[in-house]
Design a protein around this motif. Structure first.
Motif, mmCIF file in Angstrom:
data_model
loop_
_atom_site.group_PDB
_atom_site.id
_atom_site.type_symbol
_atom_site.label_atom_id
_atom_site.label_comp_id
_atom_site.label_asym_id
_atom_site.label_seq_id
_atom_site.Cartn_x
_atom_site.Cartn_y
_atom_site.Cartn_z
ATOM 1 N N LYS A 162 0.966 -1.291 -0.288
ATOM 2 C CA LYS A 162 -0.106 0.029 0.161
ATOM 3 C C LYS A 162 0.819 1.194 0.239
ATOM 4 C CE LYS A 162 -3.401 -2.544 2.732
ATOM 5 N NZ LYS A 162 -3.516 -3.232 3.211
ATOM 6 N N MET A 163 2.346 1.986 -0.008
ATOM 7 C CA MET A 163 3.145 2.325 0.363
ATOM 8 C C MET A 163 3.478 3.013 -1.056
ATOM 9 S SD MET A 163 3.343 3.255 3.344
ATOM 10 C CE MET A 163 2.861 1.951 5.069
ATOM 11 N N TYR A 164 2.872 2.795 -2.299
ATOM 12 C CA TYR A 164 3.026 3.117 -3.088
ATOM 13 C C TYR A 164 2.799 4.790 -2.755
ATOM 14 C CZ TYR A 164 4.194 -0.115 -6.361
ATOM 15 O OH TYR A 164 5.133 -1.267 -7.228
ATOM 16 N N GLU A 201 2.399 9.692 0.772
ATOM 17 C CA GLU A 201 1.495 10.352 2.388
ATOM 18 C C GLU A 201 1.212 9.549 3.281
ATOM 19 O OE1 GLU A 201 -0.047 11.145 -1.298
ATOM 20 O OE2 GLU A 201 1.482 13.071 -1.532
ATOM 21 N N LEU A 202 1.261 7.756 2.736
ATOM 22 C CA LEU A 202 1.364 6.862 3.130
ATOM 23 C C LEU A 202 2.292 6.057 3.950
ATOM 24 C CD1 LEU A 202 -1.302 4.586 1.887
ATOM 25 C CD2 LEU A 202 -1.713 6.191 3.593
ATOM 26 N N ARG A 203 3.624 7.322 3.259
ATOM 27 C CA ARG A 203 5.079 6.218 3.654
ATOM 28 C C ARG A 203 5.382 7.644 4.981
ATOM 29 N NH1 ARG A 203 5.926 5.712 -2.031
ATOM 30 N NH2 ARG A 203 6.798 7.638 -1.537
ATOM 31 N N MET A 257 11.160 13.881 3.627
ATOM 32 C CA MET A 257 12.566 13.973 2.485
ATOM 33 C C MET A 257 12.794 11.787 2.050
ATOM 34 S SD MET A 257 13.799 16.238 1.033
ATOM 35 C CE MET A 257 14.714 15.441 0.525
ATOM 36 N N MET A 258 12.276 11.229 3.928
ATOM 37 C CA MET A 258 12.281 10.034 3.823
ATOM 38 C C MET A 258 11.555 8.917 3.306
ATOM 39 S SD MET A 258 15.186 10.023 6.009
ATOM 40 C CE MET A 258 15.113 8.150 6.228
ATOM 41 N N ALA A 259 10.340 9.722 3.031
ATOM 42 C CA ALA A 259 9.543 9.091 2.183
ATOM 43 C C ALA A 259 9.445 9.233 0.973
ATOM 44 C CB ALA A 259 7.729 9.561 2.549
ATOM 45 N N LYS A 260 9.388 10.242 0.490
ATOM 46 C CA LYS A 260 9.857 10.852 -0.893
ATOM 47 C C LYS A 260 10.892 9.707 -1.622
ATOM 48 C CE LYS A 260 8.376 15.916 -0.883
ATOM 49 N NZ LYS A 260 8.397 16.651 -1.376
ATOM 50 N N ALA A 261 11.867 9.113 -0.296
ATOM 51 C CA ALA A 261 12.993 8.209 -0.837
ATOM 52 C C ALA A 261 12.266 6.963 -1.006
ATOM 53 C CB ALA A 261 14.044 8.724 -0.397
ATOM 54 N N GLY A 262 11.479 6.991 -0.519
ATOM 55 C CA GLY A 262 10.711 5.342 -0.518
ATOM 56 C C GLY A 262 11.162 4.841 0.725
ATOM 57 N N PHE A 263 11.158 5.291 1.537
ATOM 58 C CA PHE A 263 11.472 4.808 2.547
ATOM 59 C C PHE A 263 10.197 5.064 3.952
ATOM 60 C CE2 PHE A 263 15.661 6.199 2.207
ATOM 61 C CZ PHE A 263 16.552 5.002 2.310
ATOM 62 N N VAL A 264 9.874 3.598 5.075
ATOM 63 C CA VAL A 264 8.303 3.828 5.724
ATOM 64 C C VAL A 264 9.613 3.317 6.854
ATOM 65 C CG1 VAL A 264 6.759 2.507 6.679
ATOM 66 C CG2 VAL A 264 7.667 2.542 3.989
ATOM 67 N N HIS A 265 9.064 3.762 8.053
ATOM 68 C CA HIS A 265 9.884 4.062 9.694
ATOM 69 C C HIS A 265 9.107 2.469 9.888
ATOM 70 C CE1 HIS A 265 10.729 5.401 13.366
ATOM 71 N NE2 HIS A 265 11.404 5.348 13.002
ATOM 72 N N CYS A 266 10.537 2.159 10.270
ATOM 73 C CA CYS A 266 10.440 1.021 11.603
ATOM 74 C C CYS A 266 10.907 0.257 12.388
ATOM 75 C CB CYS A 266 10.675 -0.548 10.366
ATOM 76 S SG CYS A 266 9.479 0.111 8.800
ATOM 77 N N PRO A 267 10.681 1.526 13.532
ATOM 78 C CA PRO A 267 11.161 1.222 14.908
ATOM 79 C C PRO A 267 11.413 0.274 15.710
ATOM 80 C CG PRO A 267 9.128 2.877 14.859
ATOM 81 C CD PRO A 267 9.523 1.888 13.544
ATOM 82 N N VAL A 290 14.986 2.970 12.135
ATOM 83 C CA VAL A 290 15.134 1.890 11.280
ATOM 84 C C VAL A 290 13.719 2.173 10.636
ATOM 85 C CG1 VAL A 290 15.140 -0.459 10.714
ATOM 86 C CG2 VAL A 290 16.263 0.316 12.831
ATOM 87 N N VAL A 291 14.134 2.552 8.970
ATOM 88 C CA VAL A 291 13.908 2.363 7.437
ATOM 89 C C VAL A 291 13.939 1.867 7.272
ATOM 90 C CG1 VAL A 291 14.111 4.999 8.265
ATOM 91 C CG2 VAL A 291 15.643 4.525 5.820
ATOM 92 N N SER A 292 13.056 1.625 5.975
ATOM 93 C CA SER A 292 12.987 0.212 5.145
ATOM 94 C C SER A 292 12.196 0.851 4.161
ATOM 95 C CB SER A 292 12.166 -0.583 5.181
ATOM 96 O OG SER A 292 12.367 -1.934 4.572
ATOM 97 N N CYS A 293 13.185 0.400 2.636
ATOM 98 C CA CYS A 293 12.071 0.622 1.250
ATOM 99 C C CYS A 293 11.595 0.144 1.049
ATOM 100 C CB CYS A 293 13.457 0.659 0.065
ATOM 101 S SG CYS A 293 12.267 0.210 -1.664
ATOM 102 N N PHE A 294 9.827 -0.207 0.614
ATOM 103 C CA PHE A 294 8.787 -0.246 0.122
ATOM 104 C C PHE A 294 8.641 -0.666 -0.719
ATOM 105 C CE2 PHE A 294 7.968 2.895 -2.872
ATOM 106 C CZ PHE A 294 7.136 1.832 -3.346
ATOM 107 N N PHE A 295 9.864 -1.210 -1.161
ATOM 108 C CA PHE A 295 10.171 -1.590 -2.668
ATOM 109 C C PHE A 295 11.122 -2.628 -2.566
ATOM 110 C CE2 PHE A 295 10.565 -2.618 -7.250
ATOM 111 C CZ PHE A 295 9.555 -2.071 -7.716
ATOM 112 N N CYS A 296 12.000 -2.511 -2.635
ATOM 113 C CA CYS A 296 13.885 -3.383 -2.624
ATOM 114 C C CYS A 296 13.860 -3.865 -0.681
ATOM 115 C CB CYS A 296 14.685 -2.802 -3.116
ATOM 116 S SG CYS A 296 15.333 -1.416 -1.816
ATOM 117 N N LEU A 297 12.898 -3.196 0.032
ATOM 118 C CA LEU A 297 13.242 -3.255 1.337
ATOM 119 C C LEU A 297 14.419 -3.724 1.912
ATOM 120 C CD1 LEU A 297 10.969 -7.346 1.040
ATOM 121 C CD2 LEU A 297 9.941 -4.931 2.094
ATOM 122 N N ILE A 298 15.339 -3.225 1.230
ATOM 123 C CA ILE A 298 16.906 -2.581 2.093
ATOM 124 C C ILE A 298 16.431 -2.278 3.351
ATOM 125 C CG2 ILE A 298 17.011 -0.671 1.074
ATOM 126 C CD1 ILE A 298 20.002 -1.257 1.193
#
Length: 147
Positions: free
Chosen positions: A16-18, A21-23, A42-52, A59-67
């Protein structure tokens, strides 16, 4: 590093994180807010989701590549860090906003995201299997030595 169950949960949630705004909403407790490069926006625009977690609040993870990335500093640039550590991330290579994607482009991207997830899941399961083999071999060796 996320365990297998966390990775599975994130994969389905991240579908759902495409939406940037949701990111961005995931960064409620993000430690960097102002006068820095790694703001929630800026973190959200770069594809990151906060996963503390308790031990790792940044800790953040890219919603797409999961790094997963952690250890953020105020001067860190999220786009640079993402590109540096995952240069083949298709989110980075997409070149346009999600709302501008055609249905065919979206399905191609989602197929790539599923492939990344399956590959990472298999690698993680292989790591668990290797660990179990190592424990078993140590047990066998200690039993042989005690005979």
């Amino acid at each position: 590093m996320a365990n297998i169950e966390e990775m599975m949960g994130r994969f389905f949630l991240f579908g759902k994180m495409y939406s940037v705004e949701l990111r961005e909403k995931s960064f409620d407790n993000w430690p960097f807010r102002e006068d820095c490069n790694c703001t929630p926006e800026m973190m959200a625009k770069a594809g990151f989701v906060h996963c503390p977690s308790e031990n790792e609040p940044d800790v953040v993870s890219c919603f797409f590549c999961l790094i997963e990335l952690e250890g953020w500093e105020p001067a860190d640039d999220p786009w640079f860090e993402h590109t540096k550590r995952s240069p083949s991330c298709e989110f980075l290579l997409m070149g346009k906003d999600f709302s501008d994607l055609t249905v065919a482009e979206f399905y191609r991207l989602e197929l790539a995201r599923v492939k990344i997830y399956v590959r990472k899941l298999i690698h993680r399961k292989m790591e668990c299997l290797r660990d179990a083999i190592d424990v078993t071999l140590k047990d066998i060796n200690s039993q042989q030595n005690s005979i």
